[in-house]
Design an enzyme around this catalytic site. Structure first.
Site, PDB file in Angstrom:
ATOM      1  N   SER A  60       0.850  -1.185   0.000  1.00  0.00           N
ATOM      2  CA  SER A  60       0.000   0.000   0.000  1.00  0.00           C
ATOM      3  C   SER A  60       0.890   1.240   0.000  1.00  0.00           C
ATOM      4  O   SER A  60       1.959   1.250   0.628  1.00  0.00           O
ATOM      5  CB  SER A  60      -0.880   0.018   1.246  1.00  0.00           C
ATOM      6  OG  SER A  60      -1.702  -1.123   1.322  1.00  0.00           O
ATOM      7  N   THR A 112      -3.889   1.993   2.169  1.00  0.00           N
ATOM      8  CA  THR A 112      -4.101   3.397   1.841  1.00  0.00           C
ATOM      9  C   THR A 112      -5.544   3.799   2.115  1.00  0.00           C
ATOM     10  O   THR A 112      -5.817   4.942   2.481  1.00  0.00           O
ATOM     11  CB  THR A 112      -3.728   3.665   0.378  1.00  0.00           C
ATOM     12  OG1 THR A 112      -2.434   3.110   0.123  1.00  0.00           O
ATOM     13  CG2 THR A 112      -3.696   5.149   0.075  1.00  0.00           C
ATOM     14  N   HIS A 150     -10.607  -3.005  -4.385  1.00  0.00           N
ATOM     15  CA  HIS A 150     -10.658  -4.080  -5.378  1.00  0.00           C
ATOM     16  C   HIS A 150     -12.028  -4.108  -6.064  1.00  0.00           C
ATOM     17  O   HIS A 150     -12.688  -3.087  -6.179  1.00  0.00           O
ATOM     18  CB  HIS A 150     -10.264  -5.414  -4.761  1.00  0.00           C
ATOM     19  CG  HIS A 150      -8.891  -5.381  -4.132  1.00  0.00           C
ATOM     20  ND1 HIS A 150      -7.792  -4.861  -4.779  1.00  0.00           N
ATOM     21  CD2 HIS A 150      -8.448  -5.769  -2.913  1.00  0.00           C
ATOM     22  CE1 HIS A 150      -6.728  -4.950  -3.989  1.00  0.00           C
ATOM     23  NE2 HIS A 150      -7.106  -5.490  -2.851  1.00  0.00           N
TER      24      HIS A 150
END
Length: 278
Positions: A60, A112, A150
């Site tokens: 991340s 993140t 995602h």
């Protein structure tokens, strides 16, 4: 002398699988090196990076300041949202004001998505949940809302979730349209700069090859699509594998610096690291 093993960590997600298709298939090679692929969720890879376990790894963007002593950022392989990003959704609530003080599901301490939540919505309480469980557990009422990453970013509406906040849209509005840095690929500094540059070039070629052979790379990538159909999977890959993935460029570097500046000002990360790209 035998071949040197380079361990490569990346997420079992369609966009990462697409990027590494050329390397995983053996079509992209570096003489004298063998690439071993380790597929784990991004929070597990973040933790491995804290221990500098892997020579090359996805992380991340949030994680990099904590591992900057041991890794360089590769100019290629970054996932950056162009006006889109993690989405805060709820089944029960429709506005951010309704969520004040409630607990939401976030996909990992060093993701993140979690950092964006702390920067822009500090009034919310976080519980860390594997990203693949967030929709189910929010729907069951365990959490007031959850941050989707995602492919859930593309499917939540048809499953009856309300969009409370798109952090990508928020970021674009506050930064004048800079891309939102979400994921990075790193190469360990002890390999030396020359080899690090060669590995970066190989990953760049792997991404190019994926685009040139989409009839093979897309089906390969969708093995990690958790049941999403081909059209939706290809749309998701194209969201996060684009020209900035080949080379994040000056705008990508500026976006990273801004993200780290905002986070450091709030005491959320160590002092802002220099953003040097390999």
């Amino acid at each position: 002398m035998g071949e040197r093993i380079i361990r490569v960590g990346h997420s079992p997600d369609p966009d990462d699988a697409f990027m590494f298709y050329g390397l995983a298939s053996g079509r992209v090679r570096i003489p004298g090196l063998v690439f071993e692929h380790l597929l784990e969720d991004i929070q597990s890879l973040n933790l491995r990076a804290l221990r500098a376990e892997l020579e090359v790894t996805a992380v991340s963007a949030h994680a990099y300041p904590f591992v900057a002593d041991n890794y360089w950022i590769m100019k290629t392989g970054a996932s950056m949202g162009e006006g889109y990003g993690p989405v805060l959704v709820s089944k029960r609530y429709k506005t951010l004001a309704e969520l004040g003080g409630k607990t939401i599901a976030a996909p990992g301490e060093l993701t993140t998505a979690a950092l964006l939540c702390r920067i822009f919505t500090p009034e919310l309480k976080e519980a860390h949940v594997p990203f693949s469980e967030i929709m189910t557990r929010v729907a069951a009422g365990e959490f007031a809302a959850g941050i989707l990453i995602h492919e859930g970013q593309l499917t939540y509406q048809r499953e009856g979730f309300h969009n409370i906040l798109d952090f990508g849209e928020l970021w674009a509005g506050k930064t004048g349209g800079l891309p939102l840095p979400l994921g990075l690929d790193l190469v360990r500094k002890d390999l030396g700069r020359e080899l690090a540059v060669m590995i970066t070039a190989a990953l760049q070629e792997s991404i190019r090859l994926g685009y040139e052979h989409r009839d093979e790379s897309i089906p390969y990538a969708l093995k990690w699509g958790r049941g999403i159909e081909t059209d939706l999977g290809e749309r998701f890959v194209k969201m996060y594998v684009n020209e900035r993935t080949l080379d994040m460029g000056e705008e990508g570097r500026r976006a990273l610096e801004l993200l780290y500046s905002l986070a450091a000002d709030r005491g959320l990360i160590p002092p802002q690291p220099p953003v040097e790209l390999i």
